[in-house]
Design a protein around this motif. Sequence first.
Motif, PDB file in Angstrom:
ATOM      1  N   ALA A  49       8.283   5.284  -4.068  1.00 11.78           N
ATOM      2  CA  ALA A  49       9.105   6.498  -4.068  1.00 11.78           C
ATOM      3  C   ALA A  49       9.140   7.123  -2.671  1.00 11.78           C
ATOM      4  N   LEU A  50       8.001   7.126  -1.982  1.00 16.63           N
ATOM      5  CA  LEU A  50       7.930   7.671  -0.628  1.00 16.63           C
ATOM      6  C   LEU A  50       8.738   6.799   0.332  1.00 16.63           C
ATOM      7  N   LYS A  51       8.633   5.496   0.160  1.00 19.62           N
ATOM      8  CA  LYS A  51       9.387   4.561   0.999  1.00 19.62           C
ATOM      9  C   LYS A  51      10.886   4.772   0.817  1.00 19.62           C
ATOM     10  N   VAL A  85      10.315  -1.635   9.531  1.00 19.26           N
ATOM     11  CA  VAL A  85       9.488  -2.611  10.230  1.00 19.26           C
ATOM     12  C   VAL A  85       8.016  -2.407   9.891  1.00 19.26           C
ATOM     13  N   GLU A  86       7.556  -1.159   9.940  1.00 17.75           N
ATOM     14  CA  GLU A  86       6.157  -0.883   9.609  1.00 17.75           C
ATOM     15  C   GLU A  86       5.977   0.578   9.240  1.00 17.75           C
ATOM     16  N   VAL A  87       4.879   0.825   8.536  1.00 18.50           N
ATOM     17  CA  VAL A  87       4.496   2.184   8.177  1.00 18.50           C
ATOM     18  C   VAL A  87       3.103   2.419   8.742  1.00 18.50           C
ATOM     19  N   ILE A  88       2.969   3.510   9.461  1.00 17.86           N
ATOM     20  CA  ILE A  88       1.703   3.850  10.097  1.00 17.86           C
ATOM     21  C   ILE A  88       1.175   5.116   9.451  1.00 17.86           C
ATOM     22  N   GLU A  93       0.813  -1.217   0.000  1.00 13.23           N
ATOM     23  CA  GLU A  93       0.000   0.000   0.000  1.00 13.23           C
ATOM     24  C   GLU A  93       0.846   1.267   0.000  1.00 13.23           C
ATOM     25  N   ILE A  94       2.149   1.128   0.193  1.00 13.02           N
ATOM     26  CA  ILE A  94       3.032   2.269   0.342  1.00 13.02           C
ATOM     27  C   ILE A  94       3.666   2.614  -1.000  1.00 13.02           C
TER      28      ILE A  94
END
Length: 158
Positions: A44-46, A106-109, A40-41
């Motif tokens: 490019a932002l990641k 680890v995770e994106v919130i 879902e991410i």
Amino acid sequence: MKKVILLLMAVAFLSACKSKSTGIFNSTKKPDIEVLASEEINPALKSKAYGLGKRILNTCNTSKFKPFTTQEATDKVIQNTTLERLSSTCSKYLLKYGQFKDIQLVEVIKNNKDNSHIFRYKAEYQRKFIQKELQVTMNDENKVAAIKSTDWTDVYVP
């Protein structure tokens, strides 16, 4: 007359005590924060969050810092991330944790209140007696809005 006044007070009391809808059963409302799946991410932002986070922590190894531009970070972050401030933090980290090695996502919130993304990374250092966390917050303009380093916890604490 007393009975009428008591009756009016009882009606006023009962109308003031009516229950409110708390939204618990309202399925259309989004939660304030939600953990996103990796797919879902935006890649490019990641990649941008990873690069900027790693750039901050690499300053401890190289003692060189390329300041953020206005396209990369908000004005507040640019003002707060100076070489002097980073150097004082880095000297403590080098003594305590050793050389910085890498960060692992680890995770994106997603914060639905302000449409920002919080990238949680585990930071790897030379000495492994404690796990450190780096949080990089990207705002809705894809700029760094905050950078935070803490001890690692498995559950996100805002």
